[in-house]
Scaffold this motif. Structure first.
Motif, PDB file in Angstrom:
ATOM      1  N   ILE A  44       1.629   5.559 -16.636  1.00  0.00           N
ATOM      2  CA  ILE A  44       2.651   5.263 -15.634  1.00  0.00           C
ATOM      3  C   ILE A  44       2.106   5.560 -14.238  1.00  0.00           C
ATOM      4  N   GLY A  45       1.321   6.620 -14.119  1.00  0.00           N
ATOM      5  CA  GLY A  45       0.741   6.971 -12.823  1.00  0.00           C
ATOM      6  C   GLY A  45      -0.169   5.884 -12.283  1.00  0.00           C
ATOM      7  N   ALA A  46      -1.006   5.318 -13.146  1.00  0.00           N
ATOM      8  CA  ALA A  46      -1.923   4.260 -12.716  1.00  0.00           C
ATOM      9  C   ALA A  46      -1.156   3.003 -12.308  1.00  0.00           C
ATOM     10  N   ILE A  47      -0.092   2.690 -13.040  1.00  0.00           N
ATOM     11  CA  ILE A  47       0.731   1.528 -12.681  1.00  0.00           C
ATOM     12  C   ILE A  47       1.386   1.767 -11.325  1.00  0.00           C
ATOM     13  N   ALA A  48       1.892   2.980 -11.102  1.00  0.00           N
ATOM     14  CA  ALA A  48       2.521   3.317  -9.820  1.00  0.00           C
ATOM     15  C   ALA A  48       1.522   3.215  -8.673  1.00  0.00           C
ATOM     16  N   GLU A  49       0.300   3.679  -8.888  1.00  0.00           N
ATOM     17  CA  GLU A  49      -0.720   3.600  -7.841  1.00  0.00           C
ATOM     18  C   GLU A  49      -1.092   2.146  -7.550  1.00  0.00           C
ATOM     19  N   ARG A  50      -1.153   1.311  -8.579  1.00  0.00           N
ATOM     20  CA  ARG A  50      -1.437  -0.110  -8.378  1.00  0.00           C
ATOM     21  C   ARG A  50      -0.319  -0.750  -7.550  1.00  0.00           C
ATOM     22  N   LEU A  51       0.915  -0.390  -7.866  1.00  0.00           N
ATOM     23  CA  LEU A  51       2.068  -0.901  -7.116  1.00  0.00           C
ATOM     24  C   LEU A  51       1.985  -0.487  -5.646  1.00  0.00           C
ATOM     25  N   LEU A  52       1.723   0.793  -5.415  1.00  0.00           N
ATOM     26  CA  LEU A  52       1.679   1.297  -4.037  1.00  0.00           C
ATOM     27  C   LEU A  52       0.554   0.654  -3.236  1.00  0.00           C
ATOM     28  N   ALA A  53      -0.540   0.353  -3.887  1.00  0.00           N
ATOM     29  CA  ALA A  53      -1.660  -0.294  -3.188  1.00  0.00           C
ATOM     30  C   ALA A  53      -1.322  -1.728  -2.784  1.00  0.00           C
ATOM     31  N   ALA A  54      -0.471  -2.388  -3.562  1.00  0.00           N
ATOM     32  CA  ALA A  54      -0.137  -3.786  -3.299  1.00  0.00           C
ATOM     33  C   ALA A  54       1.100  -3.957  -2.436  1.00  0.00           C
ATOM     34  N   ALA A  55       1.944  -2.944  -2.377  1.00  0.00           N
ATOM     35  CA  ALA A  55       3.252  -3.065  -1.729  1.00  0.00           C
ATOM     36  C   ALA A  55       3.158  -2.930  -0.214  1.00  0.00           C
ATOM     37  N   PRO A  56       4.177  -3.445   0.502  1.00  0.00           N
ATOM     38  CA  PRO A  56       4.265  -3.210   1.946  1.00  0.00           C
ATOM     39  C   PRO A  56       4.426  -1.719   2.237  1.00  0.00           C
ATOM     40  N   GLU A  57       4.336  -1.369   3.509  1.00  0.00           N
ATOM     41  CA  GLU A  57       4.427   0.046   3.881  1.00  0.00           C
ATOM     42  C   GLU A  57       5.775   0.646   3.486  1.00  0.00           C
ATOM     43  N   ARG A  58       6.844  -0.131   3.668  1.00  0.00           N
ATOM     44  CA  ARG A  58       8.191   0.334   3.299  1.00  0.00           C
ATOM     45  C   ARG A  58       8.881  -0.769   2.512  1.00  0.00           C
ATOM     46  N   PHE A  59       9.624  -0.401   1.487  1.00  0.00           N
ATOM     47  CA  PHE A  59      10.205  -1.413   0.609  1.00  0.00           C
ATOM     48  C   PHE A  59      11.362  -0.830  -0.197  1.00  0.00           C
TER      49      PHE A  59
END
Length: 233
Positions: A44-59
């Motif tokens: 779950i941590g790796a998926i969350a980090e992948r999400l944060l790397a791809a996401a806008p600054e605020r969402f």
């Protein structure tokens, strides 16, 4: 005119962006939307980090089932980036040996080439009993599973089996939050959703949908869409 805040959607186990297809026509116009990758990592941590790397600054952040586990991990890692939170048909509880045992059995089936059997078994619990004969819905669920594939499913299950207890962090969530659950959800029942909303407190709105199972976005699309529109303001 201000651009609506970006939205990140996280699908659940064996699910793709199609999980949110009924909501898309209403939520997408003028709004940047990212659908998170949920089948490429084994934690779950790796998926969350992948999400944060791809996401806008605020969402704004919305997750269903496994997507909720990931959303809560994002809140733990980067709460300052999330403007509002929607948790649909999910749990904040950790994995246990008891909950992991059937997942191990499904992994074994998938790894020996019986992934079709897995999707058939899951269908029996995914929707309200009144929807089990809904062939259109069943095919939508099967198509998502086929897109994820056996290997992706195994990675997802291993991630879910390693999830931590998110309950201690719920009280720190201060952004506008929406907690939705189907009244007939067997996988993450209403008691768990009520506990999440109660722990978050005043910033959370709780919505229980009668006659709905675990896949609320597909089983009760109009109700969920309206709830998300209200949540997004």
């Amino acid at each position: 005119m201000a651009v609506p805040e970006p939205l990140v959607l996280i699908p659940g186990l064996n699910c793709t962006a199609a999980l949110y297809a009924p909501q898309w026509p209403v939520l997408a116009p003028g709004r940047p939307i990212l659908v998170a990758e949920n089948a490429r990592d084994e934690s779950i941590g790796a998926i969350a980090e992948r999400l944060l790397a791809a996401a806008p600054e605020r969402f704004a952040l919305c997750g269903l089932s496994m997507g909720g586990y990931i959303a809560l991990e994002v809140m733990r890692r980067a709460p300052e980036r999330v403007t509002r939170l929607a948790l649909l048909d999910t749990s904040a509880r950790p994995a246990t040996p008891e909950t992991n045992q059937p997942r191990e059995q499904m992994i074994a089936l998938a790894e020996k080439g019986a992934f079709d059997n897995v999707t058939t078994l899951l269908w029996q619990k995914l929707v309200a009993p009144s929807r089990l004969a809904d062939e259109k819905l069943r095919l939508e669920v099967r198509e998502m599973a086929e897109e994820i594939g056996a290997a992706g499913f195994v990675r997802q299950q291993r991630a879910i089996m390693g999830r931590v207890d998110s309950r201690p962090g719920l009280a720190a969530i201060a952004v506008p939050s929406l907690v939705v659950v189907g009244a007939e959800d067997e996988i993450t029942p209403p008691d768990e959703a009520r506990a999440i909303a109660g722990a978050i407190g005043a910033s959370a709105r709780y919505l229980e949908i009668p006659g709905c199972g675990h896949l609320s976005t597909l089983e009760a699309p109009e109700i969920v869409t309206k709830a998300l529109v209200d949540w997004l303001g």
